[in-house]
Design a protein around this motif. Structure first.
Motif, short mmCIF file in Angstrom:
data_model
loop_
_atom_site.label_atom_id
_atom_site.label_comp_id
_atom_site.label_asym_id
_atom_site.label_seq_id
_atom_site.Cartn_x
_atom_site.Cartn_y
_atom_site.Cartn_z
N GLN A 1 0.81 -1.22 0.00
CA GLN A 1 0.00 0.00 0.00
C GLN A 1 0.84 1.27 0.00
OE1 GLN A 1 -3.13 -0.17 2.92
NE2 GLN A 1 -3.82 -2.18 2.24
N LEU A 2 2.14 1.11 -0.28
CA LEU A 2 3.02 2.27 -0.41
C LEU A 2 3.39 2.53 -1.86
CD1 LEU A 2 5.44 1.60 2.60
CD2 LEU A 2 3.43 3.10 2.53
N LYS A 3 3.16 1.54 -2.72
CA LYS A 3 3.58 1.64 -4.12
C LYS A 3 2.43 2.16 -4.99
CE LYS A 3 5.36 -1.10 -7.97
NZ LYS A 3 4.41 -0.46 -8.90
N GLY A 4 2.72 3.13 -5.87
CA GLY A 4 1.76 3.61 -6.84
C GLY A 4 0.65 4.47 -6.26
N THR A 5 0.93 5.13 -5.16
CA THR A 5 -0.12 5.89 -4.48
C THR A 5 -0.11 7.37 -4.83
OG1 THR A 5 1.32 6.26 -2.57
CG2 THR A 5 -0.10 4.31 -2.52
N LYS A 6 0.94 7.82 -5.48
CA LYS A 6 1.07 9.24 -5.79
C LYS A 6 0.60 9.52 -7.21
CE LYS A 6 4.97 9.99 -2.66
NZ LYS A 6 4.95 8.62 -2.11
N GLU A 7 0.09 10.74 -7.42
CA GLU A 7 -0.48 11.08 -8.72
C GLU A 7 0.53 10.98 -9.85
OE1 GLU A 7 -3.17 14.66 -10.67
OE2 GLU A 7 -3.24 14.28 -8.52
N LYS A 8 1.80 11.21 -9.53
CA LYS A 8 2.84 11.11 -10.56
C LYS A 8 3.00 9.68 -11.07
CE LYS A 8 6.69 10.47 -7.31
NZ LYS A 8 6.99 9.09 -7.74
N ASP A 9 2.46 8.72 -10.32
CA ASP A 9 2.55 7.32 -10.71
C ASP A 9 1.36 6.86 -11.54
OD1 ASP A 9 4.90 7.07 -9.17
OD2 ASP A 9 3.72 6.67 -7.35
N PHE A 10 0.34 7.73 -11.70
CA PHE A 10 -0.88 7.32 -12.38
C PHE A 10 -0.70 7.41 -13.90
CE2 PHE A 10 -3.53 9.20 -8.63
CZ PHE A 10 -2.89 8.33 -7.76
N PRO A 11 -1.47 6.62 -14.65
CA PRO A 11 -1.46 6.76 -16.11
C PRO A 11 -2.08 8.08 -16.55
CG PRO A 11 -2.35 4.61 -15.42
CD PRO A 11 -2.28 5.47 -14.20
N PHE A 12 -2.08 8.30 -17.84
CA PHE A 12 -2.55 9.55 -18.44
C PHE A 12 -4.03 9.80 -18.13
CE2 PHE A 12 -4.86 11.65 -21.84
CZ PHE A 12 -4.10 12.79 -22.09
N SER A 13 -4.35 11.07 -17.91
CA SER A 13 -5.72 11.55 -17.86
C SER A 13 -5.78 12.90 -18.56
CB SER A 13 -6.21 11.71 -16.42
OG SER A 13 -6.74 10.51 -15.92
N LEU A 14 -6.81 13.11 -19.33
CA LEU A 14 -6.93 14.35 -20.10
C LEU A 14 -6.93 15.58 -19.20
CD1 LEU A 14 -7.34 15.76 -22.82
CD2 LEU A 14 -9.79 15.32 -22.60
N SER A 15 -7.57 15.50 -18.04
CA SER A 15 -7.64 16.65 -17.14
C SER A 15 -6.27 17.07 -16.64
CB SER A 15 -8.53 16.32 -15.93
OG SER A 15 -9.87 16.21 -16.32
N ASN A 16 -5.31 16.15 -16.64
CA ASN A 16 -3.97 16.44 -16.14
C ASN A 16 -3.00 16.78 -17.26
OD1 ASN A 16 -4.94 15.82 -13.59
ND2 ASN A 16 -4.28 13.68 -13.71
N GLU A 17 -3.50 16.83 -18.49
CA GLU A 17 -2.63 17.09 -19.62
C GLU A 17 -2.13 18.53 -19.57
OE1 GLU A 17 -2.97 16.00 -24.29
OE2 GLU A 17 -4.44 17.44 -23.55
N LYS A 18 -0.87 18.69 -19.83
CA LYS A 18 -0.27 20.03 -19.82
C LYS A 18 0.07 20.48 -21.23
CE LYS A 18 1.71 19.32 -15.22
NZ LYS A 18 2.93 19.25 -14.41
#
Length: 765
Positions: A748-765
């Motif tokens: 439950q410590l791995k992959g918990t941060k947003e930087k670890d998530f796959p692509f989402s359009l709302s987060n596209e820069k």
């Protein structure tokens, strides 16, 4: 001495390599899996498909009577024919059928009269071969397919009444006997299922050449014999040919067909069957299958995994059947096809028998990643379809048919092009997808976009305008995202790019805060006052709001924000599995099979037997709780897929439900195919070697993998620790070694941060 040891080790390694290279993977692919089906309940809805990968013709034993769409049932006891079939699904129906059946004694040709008892104890089914003992006639029948033909072998007893019944089926057919050549030629125009637009000259021409002279023959029309008349044409025609045979004599039938002409059928027979022996045709078919199956080598010595290995290769075999090659080769070896859209014979490739509502999700991304040559050819066929009909196909069998929703051809094209398939007529394909985004077919609402004017004006399809409005809106929004990304890549105008990007957020227009789910809306903007999230149909397609609300593949993080943040998003995901499997069927007026399949599998509202929710398991990777994706992926693989007659949990659908399994067994899944990222789940095997199209090898290791160790402790890619919840296309295509360290407890410590998530359009820069 040291040199001798190294030599012996080298010999051992070489021998092991040669043995692996010669391994026959077809023995793990089982065509009888999931053939126990009925109208009320699907366990795959497939038949034992005997044919080569992507072949124009498939062959199957037939147990059905009188044109029943479930042409083979595992529970049946009688065989009525060995059938040339092009059926992609019983719901869609068949076309271009032809069947043969050996009998002994009195000449009988109606299915109910000619049928013979059989048992699975004397039945052998492999991708490249079928054999059955017909008990009522003491005859053994075998078949081995080619791409456009087949070789059948009938082993008769000693008799003066050894018959072969040939059935060209109904709607209008023609047969002609050529006794001096031991040949039967003819054609069938048969096609059934759904509303189809086919040219008036549609025919499947066939030739059957026996290696033994006929003793006599009797042609038949509808329900009566017409005697030794050589030619007969009518609603349903056929012929019974008779031989004198000695004990255990083999009578060979060499068969081929063509959608182009009778002469082309003869050419297909000469090219693919010719004077080959039955053994040679069978061996060529086995080689064709192993060419594809051997690209994926499961190395796992656990005895309890044999069922998983069989399921893996069975699913892979199912994926490689469709889409069907609907083209042939002329006398100079040039590719030609009969167009099921305009009735002309034209150069180039054509593909058919595929429903993109199903297969855009995982099957076509699989081709793009692992079989890019196949993907390129499919895109060539799509361009030809547009040129010949003015529309992209969404469901073709063999031409446009009225079934399902969405303009998901945009996903097929964009995901292939953006993930490396560049040598295609992209200008034509862009024009085709652009047209789809603004028009609907004048006759078939399944082609183009039904409700497109309202969608482009309001940002959603209103339920007072057209049925299945919410499902259409969600799919159009994803398809607009595909258009946005493709437009970016092709450097289209800023206005075009901005328009499609804006429309990719249209899913938000259906979000009903009161329920935290998607719902249909009236053209006045109001949600339904009687909204019921358990109600199937109506605003949704073969599902309800609980299943369709996750169809935001382009922006899971945006969906999570709508729901109130990641914590509530996870609670909503969890609720899918926790709720009772209740349903409201008032929109259909009856309980449909998809409802029963959801109700009986024990996963709450999670209806894996139908496509819209299949990716939902992987959305935990966007919510900071990837261990739940790992858990549920393994639960579904272990509980809902078995190499048995009832092995699937719903419709297999041209390879899509199989593709979910194959990807998931490898440990990752393409939730949003266009982006080229693969959400990570839980690999099924301890070791898989994949031979990539660029000549490199991808090795997937899952150390300490077993039924308890379903969670990921850590991941490394080529010895570098990988903390993200996804792999990229580039990582996988470069080959090397992916190491999963498996454990019985969630990390439950791995992959918990947003930087670890796959692509989402709302987060596209």
């Amino acid at each position: 001495m040291r040199g001798l040891k190294l030599f012996l080790i080298g010999c051992f390694v070489l021998c092991r390599f040669l043995l692996q290279a010669q391994k026959d993977f077809t023995k793990y692919a089982l065509p009888l899996v999931s053939t126990q089906n009925e109208y009320q309940f699907s366990n795959g809805n497939v038949y034992p498909c005997i044919g080569l990968p992507f072949a124009m013709n498939h062959w199957s034993p037939q147990t059905a009577l009188n044109g029943e769409r479930w042409q083979y049932s595992y529970n049946a006891h009688q065989i009525t024919g060995l059938k040339e079939t092009h059926q992609p699904s019983p719901w869609v129906g068949d076309y271009g059928q032809l069947s043969l059946l050996p009998t002994v004694g009195e000449k009988k040709f109606l299915e109910k009269d000619r049928q013979s008892w059989f048992s699975h104890k004397t039945e052998i089914a492999a991708p490249d071969y079928y054999k059955v003992y017909l008990a009522d006639y003491n005859v053994t029948a075998e078949l081995a397919p080619s791409e456009r033909g087949c070789m059948m072998q009938f082993i008769f007893p000693e008799t003066s009444e050894a018959n072969v019944v040939i059935d060209a089926f109904d709607q209008e057919s023609f047969v002609k006997v050529i006794p001096g050549e031991n040949e039967i030629i003819g054609y069938t125009t048969q096609h059934s299922g759904g509303k189809k637009l086919l040219p008036g000259n549609f025919k499947n021409f066939f030739i059957i050449k026996f290696d033994k002279p006929f003793k006599n023959y009797s042609t038949w029309l509808d329900t009566s014999f017409v005697g030794d008349v050589k030619e007969v044409k009518g609603k349903r025609t056929g012929v019974v040919v008779t031989f004198n045979t000695t004990a255990n004599e083999k009578v060979i039938a060499r068969i081929a067909s063509s959608f182009i002409s009778q002469g082309q059928a003869q050419l297909n027979l000469s090219r693919e069957i010719g004077n080959k022996t039955f053994k040679q045709v069978k061996e060529k078919g086995k080689q064709a299958w192993n060419k594809y199956l051997s690209k994926f080598v499961v190395e796992d010595n656990r005895l309890d995994d044999l069922d998983h290995v069989r399921m893996f290769y069975t699913a892979l075999y199912r994926m490689l059947l469709y889409p069907r090659e609907f083209f042939e080769y002329d006398t100079r070896g040039r590719i030609m096809h009969y167009s099921p859209y305009n009735g002309k014979v034209l150069p180039g490739r054509m593909y058919t028998d595929n429903g993109f509502w199903d297969t855009f999700r995982a099957e076509h991304p699989f081709f793009t990643l692992f079989l890019p040559g196949v993907s390129k050819h499919i895109l060539e066929g799509l361009a030809n379809t547009y040129k010949e009909s003015g529309w992209l196909p969404e469901w073709a069998s063999p031409g446009h048919i009225k079934v399902m929703i969405g303009s998901n051809s945009a996903s097929i094209i964009a995901s292939a092009y953006l993930n490396g398939i560049k040598d295609v007529d992209i200008n034509t394909l862009w024009n085709a997808t652009y047209k789809n985004a603004y028009h609907v077919h004048p006759v078939l609402s399944s082609v183009g976009r039904a409700g497109v004017m309202e969608y482009n004006k309001l940002g959603y399809v209103p339920y007072d305008v057209i049925n299945e409005s919410a499902a259409r809106t969600l799919e159009y929004a994803y398809d607009d995202f595909c258009m946005y990304k493709l437009a970016q890549s092709l450097h289209k105008s800023p206005d075009i790019i901005a328009t499609f990007r804006k429309r990719a957020f249209n899913y938000k227009n259906l979000f009903y805060p009161k329920y935290n789910l998607m719902a249909g809306r009236h053209s006045n903007g109001n949600f339904r006052s009687d909204f019921n999230p358990f109600s199937w149909g109506g605003d949704f397609t073969e599902g309800n709001s609980w299943q369709y609300s996750w169809s935001v593949m382009q922006d899971p993080s945006g969906l999570a924000k709508l729901m109130g943040g990641r914590k509530i998003f996870v609670e909503m995901l969890d609720s899918v599995f926790k709720m009772p499997p209740v349903f409201d069927y008032k929109n259909y007026g009856k309980v449909i099979h998809e409802m029963r399949e959801m109700q009986t599998i024990g996963f709450g509202q999670y209806a894996h037997g139908n496509e819209p929710i299949q990716h939902m398991i992987y959305l935990y990777d966007w919510a900071g709780q990837p261990w739940k994706s790992q858990y549920w992926a393994r639960q579904v693989m272990d509980r809902l897929y078995q190499p048995t007659a009832d092995g699937y949990c719903g419709d297999e659908d041209n390879g899509q439900t199989s593709a979910w399994y194959v990807f998931s067994a490898l440990g990752f899944y393409p939730v949003c195919p266009v982006i080229g990222e693969f959400a990570i789940g839980s690999p099924l095997f301890r070791k898989v070697k994949i031979r990539l199209p660029n000549g490199k090898t991808l090795i997937i290791n899952a150390n300490k993998n077993n039924e308890e160790n379903v969670y990921l402790k850590s991941i490394s890619v080529n010895k570098i620790i990988w903390d993200k919840n996804y792999f990229t296309r580039g990582q996988l295509q470069q080959g090397g070694i992916v190491n999963f360290q498996m454990t019985s407890k969630p990390n439950q410590l791995k992959g918990t941060k947003e930087k670890d998530f796959p692509f989402s359009l709302s987060n596209e820069k």
